[in-house]
Write a protein that holds these residues in place. Structure first.
Motif, short mmCIF file in Angstrom:
data_model
loop_
_atom_site.label_atom_id
_atom_site.label_comp_id
_atom_site.label_asym_id
_atom_site.label_seq_id
_atom_site.Cartn_x
_atom_site.Cartn_y
_atom_site.Cartn_z
N LEU A 1 0.82 -1.21 0.00
CA LEU A 1 0.00 0.00 0.00
C LEU A 1 0.85 1.26 0.00
N ARG B 1 -5.95 -3.24 4.19
CA ARG B 1 -4.88 -2.53 3.48
C ARG B 1 -4.89 -2.91 2.00
N ARG C 1 -5.35 -0.38 -1.09
CA ARG C 1 -4.36 -0.42 -2.17
C ARG C 1 -5.03 -0.57 -3.53
#
Length: 632
Positions: A347, A481, A485
């Motif tokens: 990310l 995450r 992302r």
């Protein structure tokens, strides 16, 4: 080093070219489109050649330069490597030299005299040198057989390796209109090819495009989680004792990881623009000449590196473009043996690259183009289909939908899942922070809110009072995450400002209103096993030996490598200048008993047979105990 006479001009260029290929380079025949390119340039035609690293681009101008009368002038941006390129050619018996800023006045005068007297087959010059009146007047005094513009993608202003001096090379056609030009690159999309042709005035040139496929390279992109340890695991389990390159985004990261690897028993050297030129040169020379070294570098390192036995290229930070990624990974496996292209991606990479683009000094057009390049790179990282197929399609090679069988998505297919609802929850969190509270935060705070974590910051800003607090407890933090992302990669979220806070985009509404279904990639923990073309063995062998290489030949191969190492050290050249690994394997498998037999091995040309033949036969006939060790 003594130079050999030039190859005599033959009335039949095809016969002359094949003769040069056999006699000087030791190859039985041309590969792919090499023969057509060589024939076209020998006949005086201009050419634009796109061929992957390791595909044999250099032969496409070296052979015509040997056949056509005069000296072939090679324009290369790689000043630090010219000496090695010239040494390799001289070992083959080719009369080669270079002119660049590293030489003193006396050295330059010697080279200039050789050129004017017609005593050179190939002359290497830098683009900035060719732009000077002195070098141009020098070239007017001799006979030029051709101009070869290497690394031609450097002329593309939107490209990853743009060099302003390349823009001046359009004058070659104006000043020497009768001299054929061949521009070569390993990395160019269809749009970049058009730009090269336009800027170099090669619009009438014949285009040759070889397959961009490098089937011996296994492409792998892994979720970033303690990248230093992930890299160390890769090197210990799959590439122990191998040469490789590790790319990092910053100088500080280069220094840190070079030291980390060295402390953990893996010989590693740093390379970045912050080092003084002497240190950079010494580190590069060691990497080229020694076996088993790892170079940790910024992208300032690597273009034109001819080292054929680079077994892996690892990226610890996200490349800015697919072109850059392909160019850098292409430095692995030039000898055709199995190699690894490994990238750790997370990310923070997406956030960092977006911030760099938004904070750049470029105009709107520059930022738009940079984002377009980054979007393509992110699409490759997030792909659930064959990575190789997507790479080839990016460079204009369609019809590659079938699985390649040698990338991570083929070997260990990722799962895809419907991430629409989690995406809506995440976007709603960003919306409520901005609209209800007038606040902007990074990904971490939004994820803490969704997970229902009562952190100090959550309590400070009373985010536990938001209606979205705790509604994402069904996913783990790592999964959230991944959602962030992939939303950033798809343009459904943006990062803003110095601190990389999250912001909605025009596309966010499509998801929030339920107009867009989002299928997301779910990572799997299993490491992909090597395909039949590779090996996960940690032995010193660089990769699985060719099928026709018998195990019984391995001891002789090691003795030959030890001999090659000592000769290379004595002559001050990289080991591969003497013979490539593939040639030594063929010699070990054949175990020739005579010079005639040795001369049948691919890669053993007439000059090398004369220089090294007797020594090789002596090694072949020796007992295993007589020579042990490895290349220097």
């Amino acid at each position: 080093m003594t130079s050999a006479p030039a190859v005599p001009v033959n009335p039949d260029p095809a016969d002359s070219a094949t003769d040069a290929l056999n006699r000087i380079f030791g190859y039985p025949s041309f590969r792919g489109e090499q023969g057509d390119i060589v024939e076209h340039v020998i006949a005086g035609g201009d050419a634009l050649v796109l061929m992957p690293t390791g595909g044999g681009k250099s032969l496409c101008y070296q052979i015509p330069a040997l056949v056509r009368p005069g000296t072939g002038v090679v324009i290369s941006p790689l000043i630090a490597l010219m000496q090695d390129q010239v040494n390799a050619l001289r070992t083959l018996g080719v009369r080669a030299n270079f002119l660049n800023s590293s030489q003193d006045l006396d050295e330059r005068r010697i080279v200039e005299a050789e050129f004017v007297a017609g005593e050179l087959d190939l002359l290497y010059v830098a683009p900035e040198g060719l732009g000077t009146a002195g070098v141009q007047r020098l070239l007017d005094r001799g006979k030029i057989s051709l101009f070869a513009i290497d690394e031609a993608h450097c002329v593309a202003q939107w490209g990853h390796d743009f060099r302003p001096d390349y823009l001046n090379l359009s004058m070659l056609h104006e000043r020497w209109p009768d001299v054929p030009r061949i521009a070569l690159t390993a990395t160019a999309t269809p749009a970049t090819r058009d730009e090269i042709a336009t800027r170099l005035r090669l619009t009438e040139a014949r285009h040759f495009t070889a397959s961009f496929d490098r089937p011996n390279i296994q492409y792998r992109i892994v979720p970033k989680n303690s990248p230093s340890k992930q890299l160390l695991d890769l090197l210990r389990t799959e590439h122990a004792g191998h040469s490789g390159i590790v790319y990092c985004l910053s100088r500080a990261s280069v220094e840190k990881h070079a030291e980390f690897l060295s402390q953990n028993g893996i010989p590693a050297l740093p390379y970045h623009a912050g080092l003084d030129s002497r240190t950079r040169f010494q580190n590069q020379a060691r990497f080229l000449r020694e076996d088993g070294l790892v170079m940790v570098a910024t992208i300032a390192f690597g273009m034109g590196i001819d080292k054929p036995d680079v077994r892996f290229v690892a990226h610890l930070d996200l490349p800015k473009s697919v072109e850059g990624y392909y160019q850098e990974t292409g430095r692995a496996g030039r000898d055709g043996l199995p190699s690894t292209a490994w990238l750790a991606y997370g990310l923070q990479d997406v956030v960092q690259q977006r911030k760099l683009i938004d904070g750049s000094d470029g105009d709107v057009a520059f930022r738009r183009n940079a984002n377009r390049h980054l979007d393509a790179m992110l699409a490759l990282c997030e792909s659930v289909t064959c990575r190789r197929g997507q790479l080839l399609e990016y460079f204009g090679q369609t019809g590659n939908a079938e699985k390649c069988g040698n990338c991570d998505t083929c070997l260990t297919p990722p799962e895809s899942w419907d991430g629409t609802v989690p995406a809506q929850k995440l976007l709603s969190t960003v919306f409520r922070l901005q609209k209800e509270r007038g606040q902007k935060f990074g990904a971490g705070q939004s994820i803490d809110i969704l997970l229902g974590k009562r952190t100090e910051k959550v309590s400070q800003f009373r985010h536990d009072e938001l209606t979205v607090f705790g509604i994402g407890a069904d996913l783990r933090e790592a999964e959230w995450r991944g959602v962030v992302r992939q939303l950033l990669a798809g343009g459904f979220l943006a990062v803003e400002g110095e601190y990389g806070t999250l912001a909605l985009t025009e596309r966010s509404g499509e998801v929030l209103r339920g107009e867009r279904k989002l299928m997301m990639r779910r990572e799997v923990a299993t490491r992909p096993s090597r395909s039949s073309s590779g090996s996960s063995s940690s032995s010193r062998q660089p990769a699985a030996a060719p099928a026709d290489f018998p195990e019984s030949a391995a001891p002789l191969f090691e003795r030959l490598r030890a001999w090659r190492g000592s000769v290379a050290k004595e002559q001050g050249v990289p080991a591969y200048v003497i013979f490539h690994d593939a040639t030594l394997r063929a010699i070990a498998a054949l175990a020739p008993a005579s010079l005639d037999q040795l001369g049948t091995v691919t890669g053993v040309g007439q000059s090398k047979l004369a220089k090294f033949g007797e020594q090789v036969l002596e090694v072949v006939g020796s007992e295993p105990a007589d020579a042990q060790g490895h290349d220097e």
